[in-house]
Design an enzyme around this catalytic site. Sequence first.
Site, PDB file in Angstrom:
ATOM      1  N   TYR A 132       0.812  -1.220   0.000  1.00 17.83           N
ATOM      2  CA  TYR A 132       0.000   0.000   0.000  1.00 17.83           C
ATOM      3  C   TYR A 132       0.847   1.272   0.000  1.00 17.83           C
ATOM      4  O   TYR A 132       0.360   2.333   0.402  1.00 17.83           O
ATOM      5  CB  TYR A 132      -0.943  -0.007   1.211  1.00 17.83           C
ATOM      6  CG  TYR A 132      -2.195  -0.825   1.007  1.00 17.83           C
ATOM      7  CD1 TYR A 132      -3.157  -0.460   0.075  1.00 17.83           C
ATOM      8  CD2 TYR A 132      -2.443  -1.963   1.784  1.00 17.83           C
ATOM      9  CE1 TYR A 132      -4.320  -1.191  -0.103  1.00 17.83           C
ATOM     10  CE2 TYR A 132      -3.597  -2.713   1.610  1.00 17.83           C
ATOM     11  CZ  TYR A 132      -4.543  -2.308   0.667  1.00 17.83           C
ATOM     12  OH  TYR A 132      -5.701  -3.025   0.491  1.00 17.83           O
ATOM     13  N   ASN A 165     -13.128  -3.132   4.966  1.00 15.00           N
ATOM     14  CA  ASN A 165     -14.099  -3.190   3.863  1.00 15.00           C
ATOM     15  C   ASN A 165     -14.001  -4.484   3.046  1.00 15.00           C
ATOM     16  O   ASN A 165     -14.360  -4.525   1.870  1.00 15.00           O
ATOM     17  CB  ASN A 165     -14.008  -1.932   2.990  1.00 15.00           C
ATOM     18  CG  ASN A 165     -12.676  -1.797   2.282  1.00 15.00           C
ATOM     19  OD1 ASN A 165     -11.764  -2.594   2.526  1.00 15.00           O
ATOM     20  ND2 ASN A 165     -12.552  -0.819   1.419  1.00 15.00           N
ATOM     21  N   HIS A 216     -10.091  -5.985  -1.503  1.00  8.13           N
ATOM     22  CA  HIS A 216      -9.336  -5.003  -2.308  1.00  8.13           C
ATOM     23  C   HIS A 216      -9.345  -5.498  -3.740  1.00  8.13           C
ATOM     24  O   HIS A 216      -9.270  -6.705  -3.981  1.00  8.13           O
ATOM     25  CB  HIS A 216      -7.883  -4.898  -1.824  1.00  8.13           C
ATOM     26  CG  HIS A 216      -6.989  -4.207  -2.818  1.00  8.13           C
ATOM     27  ND1 HIS A 216      -6.900  -2.837  -2.894  1.00  8.13           N
ATOM     28  CD2 HIS A 216      -6.201  -4.699  -3.813  1.00  8.13           C
ATOM     29  CE1 HIS A 216      -6.080  -2.521  -3.891  1.00  8.13           C
ATOM     30  NE2 HIS A 216      -5.639  -3.630  -4.465  1.00  8.13           N
TER      31      HIS A 216
END
Length: 140
Positions: free
Chosen positions: A51, A114, A117
Amino acid sequence: MATERTLSIIKPDATRRNLTGKINAKFEDAGLRIVAQKRIKLSAEQAGKFYEVHKDRPFYGELVEFMASEPVVVQVLEGENAIAKNREVMGATNPANADEGTIRKEFALSMGENSVHGSDAPETAKEEIAFFFSGLELVG
Ligand code: CMP
């Protein structure tokens, strides 16, 4: 339309809740083929490198800590327009904005947790697939 490959990650909030199969069913129902897949535990260093593009963002530390907290499932999805299709199946980054029937609407807990990805463009898909998989692991 072109056959593409994209990199997908089933995140710790989802592996922890035993949702790998339910999420994979969403991909397969949408016509995406899982052509490579492995469950791994990222180190903070590996998550930070993956990331790196977000390293100046305020949520970077939290994101890296979360991604290294528990196992993830990394996978390569293949199909017609796989990059865009996967993003459609995932839904918006923030689950509050995700459409009905999407993975994030059904399973995500928050913007950070969430559940999945997915690569956002052909160049990043190529780089992200190479980050986790060797050519030998991509059998199609
Ligand atoms: P992902 O598609 O994995 O790409 C970067 C991730 O950073 C994103 O999903 C979210 O999980 C996370 N993210 C983006 N914005 C925020 C935010 N404002 N707060 C926390 N996490 C975020």
